[in-house]
Design a protein around this motif. Sequence first.
Motif, PDB file in Angstrom:
ATOM      1  N   VAL A 241       2.481  -4.965   3.138  1.00  0.00           N
ATOM      2  CA  VAL A 241       1.249  -5.653   3.847  1.00  0.00           C
ATOM      3  C   VAL A 241       1.273  -6.827   3.920  1.00  0.00           C
ATOM      4  O   VAL A 241       0.642  -7.008   5.414  1.00  0.00           O
TER       5      VAL A 241
ATOM      6  N   ASP B  96      -5.484   3.023   7.145  1.00  0.00           N
ATOM      7  CA  ASP B  96      -5.888   1.490   6.480  1.00  0.00           C
ATOM      8  C   ASP B  96      -5.517   2.080   4.464  1.00  0.00           C
ATOM      9  O   ASP B  96      -5.454   2.106   4.029  1.00  0.00           O
TER      10      ASP B  96
ATOM     11  N   ARG C 262       0.711  -1.223   0.198  1.00  0.00           N
ATOM     12  CA  ARG C 262       0.237  -0.073   0.145  1.00  0.00           C
ATOM     13  C   ARG C 262       1.143   0.852  -0.256  1.00  0.00           C
ATOM     14  O   ARG C 262       2.224   1.275   0.637  1.00  0.00           O
TER      15      ARG C 262
ATOM     16  N   LEU D 270     -11.032  -2.218   9.627  1.00  0.00           N
ATOM     17  CA  LEU D 270     -10.561  -1.761   9.588  1.00  0.00           C
ATOM     18  C   LEU D 270     -10.411   0.253   9.509  1.00  0.00           C
ATOM     19  O   LEU D 270     -11.402   0.281  10.793  1.00  0.00           O
TER      20      LEU D 270
ATOM     21  N   SER E 224       1.101  -4.172  11.656  1.00  0.00           N
ATOM     22  CA  SER E 224      -0.527  -3.524  11.461  1.00  0.00           C
ATOM     23  C   SER E 224      -1.082  -3.718  10.917  1.00  0.00           C
ATOM     24  O   SER E 224      -2.351  -2.853  11.810  1.00  0.00           O
ATOM     25  N   VAL E 225      -1.070  -4.603  10.333  1.00  0.00           N
ATOM     26  CA  VAL E 225      -2.307  -5.086  10.164  1.00  0.00           C
ATOM     27  C   VAL E 225      -3.055  -6.437  10.644  1.00  0.00           C
ATOM     28  O   VAL E 225      -3.707  -7.154   9.987  1.00  0.00           O
TER      29      VAL E 225
ATOM     30  N   TYR F 268      -3.432   0.238  -2.900  1.00  0.00           N
ATOM     31  CA  TYR F 268      -3.215  -0.932  -2.415  1.00  0.00           C
ATOM     32  C   TYR F 268      -3.044  -1.714  -3.971  1.00  0.00           C
ATOM     33  O   TYR F 268      -3.197  -1.925  -5.083  1.00  0.00           O
TER      34      TYR F 268
ATOM     35  N   MET G 145      -9.967  -7.685   4.735  1.00  0.00           N
ATOM     36  CA  MET G 145      -9.337  -5.922   5.014  1.00  0.00           C
ATOM     37  C   MET G 145     -10.545  -6.163   6.232  1.00  0.00           C
ATOM     38  O   MET G 145     -11.529  -5.390   5.776  1.00  0.00           O
TER      39      MET G 145
END
Length: 118
Positions: A48, A89, A38, A85, A62-63, A93, A82
């Motif tokens: 990501v 974010d 991203r 969210l 972070s995800v 992407y 995802m």
Amino acid sequence: QVQLVESGGGLVQPGGSLRLSCAGSGSIFSMYTMRWYRQTPGSQRDLVAIISPGGATNYADSVKGRFTISRDNAKNRMYLQMNKLEPEDTAVYLCNAQEISPPYESYWGQGTQVTVSS
């Protein structure tokens, strides 16, 4: 060589969900390690998630726990589910495919915009 096209982006409220897709054509999908990146304006591309041809996955801190990467080699598709969210974010992407054998060429899609905002 593989051509990649992302889809599924859009505007979503914080706490919502989106599912991104990456469609590949022109080559055998299972010959590539696949990644989602991203990017926000003025920033570098951040990794990501990654998925190997066999399905092994890894995620940016972070995800973790919110995003899930998957692939369907028979359909030449990769996905990014995802959930939960956050405004952070918000980004374009991009789908990436890298050959698993020399010369390890890398290919990119054009990107899909994800905006998380109330």
